[in-house]
Design a protein around this motif. Structure first.
Motif: not given
Ligand SMILES: Cc1cc2nc3c(=O)[nH]c(=O)nc-3n(C[C@@H](O)[C@H](O)[C@H](O)COP(=O)(O)OP(=O)(O)OC[C@H]3O[C@@H](n4cnc5c(N)ncnc54)[C@H](O)[C@@H]3O)c2cc1C
Ligand code: FES
Ligand code: FES
Lengths: 293, 164
Positions: A126-130
């Motif tokens: 999720t962090v990498c997508m954000a």
């Protein structure tokens, strides 16, 4: 509950690892083992060869160059959790790590392993997508980079070839003073999230000038709430605004499983999206719905 | 395929070096229990969920059911048998468990002790909430955790007094 028989390889260089992966049949890479070892013990995977990346030189480390945080794929989640550089430059990653498993699993588990395992609810995904991260991979034909939006190819399946190894994760850092919030709903502390929300905001002169909102655990890969992002840029951050625009997250296509129905995931998407934005904008304590009645 | 791919490894366990030939597929937990006979390290689930098998690898807690024995080659392992300072003495953490009803059947205890040993090193003065988070990866079917949390907080005090 024992691993099946396999042959074990422990290359010392990336070139050696790429060579082994490219020539051995039915081989599996072993990083922190916190997802692969359970799958071996339960015999969900039956590799003929295990290629251990733990002794490969130069695959771990955290550095910042020209506004990009570069993290080696074999960097342990613990190193990231305790890194001052990560806490200062990428507070979203720091916050998210506190939700990833437990100290014992973070001591071994790596960032690359988490991204390649690609659980729909994995916090680091999720962090990498954000953050619009980029994934660097190495294969027999050389190296290439993959934009994170293109990295998930399906359920638990990254868009890398069978003969490719993820070597590094590049996270473009947001300007100093940006706001970040990572929140999730899970049954117990340390469990994978059922649904998570990651918010990044830049606020200048009382107005939102840049926004990123990502919902994990709803679909097979985290989704960016682009409608919300567009609707709040240029506006003053208020709880009422966030509540209104986050309603659009109810239309996300959602999976259903033993943990939650699709409708419940959509409900969580709406609520967590709003709460993440409120938390990022320092509104959480004063939101009308959080005040004591 | 060769069914018994083997390797010779040297692992220091509780300060003693052991050199053994092991099948590459055996876990560190099985190596500790069956090759070395140190059965204090318990196996509750063998897929990373219960925490009973927690050991310290070079001082860092790890689930020994999620590591291969060959991965411990050249490293130092501490198991529950190595926590006490000697055969007739207990570590302050162990004393605190005894005095605060931190265990009943004792199945989870080895993992609780190794987990807390690392945690109290990282965080010598924890809050109750921090202790609860620290043991969130260790399941206990008996105590309801209350005694374990009290023991951990008490141990922090005892360990601090010991250092002073
Ligand atoms: C009790 C427990 C709780 C957990 N809770 C959470 C949680 O809340 N959130 C969460 O996100 N995770 C959680 N996890 C999983 C997390 O700890 C793992 O770290 C992560 O999923 C996998 O990382 P790893 O380094 O252990 O990879 P491994 O298990 O070694 O590998 C995972 C997969 O990725 C592949 N792979 C690994 N590295 C590479 C590479 N460089 N290039 C290409 N392929 C690669 C492997 O072949 C394998 O298929 C939990 C695990 C346990 C045991
Ligand atoms: S036996 Fe290793 S975590 Fe349960
Ligand atoms: S004391 Fe029995 S499981 Fe914890």
């Amino acid at each position: 509950m024992k691993p099946p028989p396999f042959q074990y390889h422990d290359p010392k260089t990336l070139a050696e690892a790429v060579g082994l992966l490219g020539t051995l049949d039915n081989a599996k890479l072993l990083a922190g083992g916190q997802s692969l070892m359970p799958m071996l013990n339960m015999r969900f995977v039956l590799p003929d060869h295990v290629i251990d990346l733990n002794l490969v030189e130069g695959m771990a480390g955290i550095k910042e160059t020209d506004g990009v945080l570069e993290i080696g794929a074999m960097t342990r989640q613990r190193e990231l959790e305790f890194s001052d550089l990560v806490a200062a430059k990428c507070p979203l990653l720091h916050q998210a790590l506190m939700h990833v498993g437990h100290r014992q699993t973070r001591n071994r588990g790596t960032i690359g392993g988490s991204l390649c395992h690609l659980d729909p609810a994995a916090e680091l995904v999720t962090v990498c997508m954000a953050h619009d991260a980029t994934i660097a991979v190495a294969g027999p034909g050389g190296t290439r980079e993959i934009a994170f939006a293109d990295f998930p190819a399906g359920y638990l399946t990254p868009a890398i070839e069978l003969n490719e190894i993820v070597t590094a994760i590049r996270i473009p850092v947001w300007p100093a003073g940006h706001k970040a919030a990572f929140i999730e709903f899970s049954r117990r502390h340390g469990d994978f999230a059922i649904v998570s929300a990651a918010a990044l905001l830049q606020i200048d002169g009382g107005r939102i000038t840049r926004a990123s909102l990502t919902i994990g655990g709803v679909a097979v890969a985290p989704v960016r709430a682009t409608e919300v992002e567009q609707a709040i840029v240029g506006q003053a951050p208020t709880s009422e605004l966030f509540a209104k625009v986050c309603e659009s997250c109810r239309s996300f296509e959602a999976m259903a499983d033993i943990h939650a129905s699709a409708e419940y995931r959509q409900h969580l998407a709406v609520v967590l999206a709003r709460r993440a934005l409120e938390k990022a904008a320092d509104l959480a304590d004063n939101a009308p719905w959080n005040r004591a009645h | 395929m060769e069914m018994t791919d083997k390797r010779t490894i040297t692992v220091s366990v509780n300060g003693t070096k052991h050199t053994k030939e092991v099948p590459v597929r055996i876990t560190l937990a099985d190596f500790i229990r069956y090759e070395l006979g140190l059965t204090g390290t318990h196996l509750g689930c063998e897929h990373g969920v219960c925490g009973a098998c927690t050991i310290l690898l070079d001082g860092r807690s790890a689930r020994s059911c999620l590591m291969l024995a060959v991965q411990a080659d050249g490293h130092e392992v501490l198991t529950v048998e190595g926590i006490a300072p000697g055969p007739d003495a207990l570590h302050p953490l162990q004393e605190a468990f005894r005095d605060n009803h931190g265990l009943q059947c004792g199945f989870c205890t080895p993992g609780m002790l190794t987990t807390l040993l690392e945690f109290l090193g990282d965080n010598p003065d924890p809050t109750e909430q921090e202790v609860r988070v620290a043991i969130s990866g260790n399941l206990c079917r008996c105590t309801g955790y209350q005694g374990i949390v009290l023991a951990a907080l008490d141990a922090a005090k005892r360990m601090k007094a010991g250092r002073a």
